[in-house]
Design a protein around this motif. Structure first.
Motif, mmCIF file in Angstrom:
data_model
loop_
_atom_site.group_PDB
_atom_site.id
_atom_site.type_symbol
_atom_site.label_atom_id
_atom_site.label_comp_id
_atom_site.label_asym_id
_atom_site.label_seq_id
_atom_site.Cartn_x
_atom_site.Cartn_y
_atom_site.Cartn_z
ATOM 1 N N THR A 148 -3.587 -12.106 -38.889
ATOM 2 C CA THR A 148 -3.714 -12.103 -40.347
ATOM 3 C C THR A 148 -2.648 -12.992 -40.964
ATOM 4 O OG1 THR A 148 -2.292 -10.152 -40.598
ATOM 5 C CG2 THR A 148 -4.673 -9.768 -40.382
ATOM 6 N N ARG A 150 -0.799 -13.641 -44.977
ATOM 7 C CA ARG A 150 -0.695 -13.209 -46.367
ATOM 8 C C ARG A 150 -0.626 -14.428 -47.276
ATOM 9 N NH1 ARG A 150 1.784 -9.066 -43.596
ATOM 10 N NH2 ARG A 150 1.318 -6.961 -44.375
ATOM 11 N N CYS A 168 -8.099 -16.086 -50.076
ATOM 12 C CA CYS A 168 -8.095 -16.525 -48.689
ATOM 13 C C CYS A 168 -8.631 -17.958 -48.618
ATOM 14 C CB CYS A 168 -8.958 -15.606 -47.824
ATOM 15 S SG CYS A 168 -8.351 -13.902 -47.723
ATOM 16 N N GLU A 172 -11.389 -18.059 -43.630
ATOM 17 C CA GLU A 172 -10.703 -16.779 -43.513
ATOM 18 C C GLU A 172 -11.534 -15.695 -44.193
ATOM 19 O OE1 GLU A 172 -6.135 -18.607 -43.653
ATOM 20 O OE2 GLU A 172 -6.940 -17.479 -45.358
ATOM 21 N N ARG A 173 -11.221 -14.455 -43.909
ATOM 22 C CA ARG A 173 -11.920 -13.324 -44.513
ATOM 23 C C ARG A 173 -10.891 -12.339 -45.072
ATOM 24 N NH1 ARG A 173 -11.898 -13.339 -39.204
ATOM 25 N NH2 ARG A 173 -11.104 -11.545 -38.049
ATOM 26 N N ILE A 175 -9.084 -9.050 -45.728
ATOM 27 C CA ILE A 175 -8.903 -7.753 -45.080
ATOM 28 C C ILE A 175 -8.468 -6.706 -46.104
ATOM 29 C CG2 ILE A 175 -7.700 -6.493 -43.264
ATOM 30 C CD1 ILE A 175 -9.611 -8.689 -42.266
ATOM 31 N N SER A 176 -7.485 -7.054 -46.904
ATOM 32 C CA SER A 176 -7.013 -6.159 -47.958
ATOM 33 C C SER A 176 -6.262 -6.991 -48.985
ATOM 34 C CB SER A 176 -6.100 -5.055 -47.383
ATOM 35 O OG SER A 176 -4.924 -5.615 -46.820
ATOM 36 N N ASN A 206 -13.512 -13.274 -51.547
ATOM 37 C CA ASN A 206 -12.312 -13.444 -50.721
ATOM 38 C C ASN A 206 -11.050 -13.574 -51.548
ATOM 39 O OD1 ASN A 206 -13.441 -13.187 -48.223
ATOM 40 N ND2 ASN A 206 -12.966 -15.254 -47.539
ATOM 41 N N THR A 229 -3.138 -11.311 -50.864
ATOM 42 C CA THR A 229 -4.247 -11.010 -49.973
ATOM 43 C C THR A 229 -3.758 -11.008 -48.532
ATOM 44 O OG1 THR A 229 -4.845 -13.354 -49.771
ATOM 45 C CG2 THR A 229 -5.962 -12.079 -51.472
ATOM 46 N N VAL A 230 -4.352 -10.148 -47.722
ATOM 47 C CA VAL A 230 -4.182 -10.186 -46.273
ATOM 48 C C VAL A 230 -5.492 -10.718 -45.721
ATOM 49 C CG1 VAL A 230 -3.733 -8.867 -44.178
ATOM 50 C CG2 VAL A 230 -2.584 -8.242 -46.320
ATOM 51 N N CYS A 231 -5.435 -11.883 -45.088
ATOM 52 C CA CYS A 231 -6.638 -12.597 -44.673
ATOM 53 C C CYS A 231 -6.730 -12.654 -43.156
ATOM 54 C CB CYS A 231 -6.646 -14.014 -45.236
ATOM 55 S SG CYS A 231 -6.422 -14.092 -47.030
ATOM 56 N N GLY A 232 -7.905 -12.396 -42.623
ATOM 57 C CA GLY A 232 -8.154 -12.520 -41.192
ATOM 58 C C GLY A 232 -8.582 -13.931 -40.844
#
Length: 235
Positions: A148, A150, A168, A172-173, A175-176, A206, A229-232
């Motif tokens: 992930t 940020r 994101c 990327e996707r 996450i939270s 996103n 954002t927390v991005c995968g």
């Protein structure tokens, strides 16, 4: 040697400039060269019972520095505060921490009330180095990585309406996400100052859209709105 001396002199000057009003904080304790970075007073959601939501706020070191120490000031002892560290050995600056760190604060008291915390970080000059000793055995599983990332946006809050958007990147996707309001005051802000700002966030695709509305009661006080954002999609 000359560059190291210059870094030390700059760090000493920053520490001296930042010694007030947070001279009693310990983010630089035990560090030979340390640049202090003081965050704002971050508003913690007032909640009771089991439906409690932590607030998050990211602080970053200047370029070329990494986080070597952390501390925080609390307006209430019932605030539980921590930070997510990276997996690696040995535990320490550059392994457990990087240039930025996210503080998480959660109110744990039994009586619903408004609380704040002020984060502090001590920053060390980043230095190159090897990857450490060769592992004694090869494993078929994956080693911990950084899946992930940020992405953070911080904007100034003034009387009126302000928006902060963190998104994101392509590929990327989400996450939270989070949003937070902070106040740069010498002491914990008064209840009147805290009431002068209201905020809300909305997650759309996103991205995180944070909105803050401030009344004239905020005039003369430096405040910020942060969206994150927390991005995968990392490695």
């Amino acid at each position: 040697m000359r560059r190291l001396l210059l870094v030390a002199l700059v760090a000493a000057a920053v520490c001296a400039a930042g010694a007030s009003p947070a001279a009693a904080t310990n983010e630089c304790r035990g560090l030979q060269v340390c640049v202090r970075v003081h965050g704002p007073w971050v508003l913690v959601p007032a909640a009771a019972g089991s439906a409690r939501r932590p607030v998050q706020f990211q602080l970053s070191c200047p370029r070329g520095f990494i986080v070597g120490g952390l501390d925080a000031e609390l307006s209430d002892r019932a605030i539980d505060i921590d930070f997510p560290g990276l997996i690696g050995s040995p535990v320490g600056p550059g392994t457990t921490t990087s240039r930025s760190v996210v503080f998480r604060g959660l109110y744990t008291g039994s009586v619903r009330r408004t609380t704040v915390f002020r984060p502090h970080i001590g920053c060390l000059p980043a230095a190159g180095g090897g990857a450490g000793p060769v592992p004694f055995r090869r494993t078929q599983a994956f080693a911990p990585g950084q899946p992930t990332i940020r992405r953070v946006r911080t904007v100034a809050v003034r009387p009126g309406t302000v928006r902060a958007v963190a998104a994101c990147a392509t590929g990327e996707r989400l996450i939270s996400g989070w949003s937070a309001v902070g106040f740069y005051t010498a002491a914990a802000p008064s209840a009147a100052i805290l009431r002068s700002v209201t905020s809300a966030q909305r997650v759309n695709a996103n991205r995180v859209n944070a909105l803050a509305r401030a009344s004239v009661g905020l005039r003369g006080v430096r405040a910020v709105l942060q969206a994150g954002t927390v991005c995968g999609g990392g490695s």
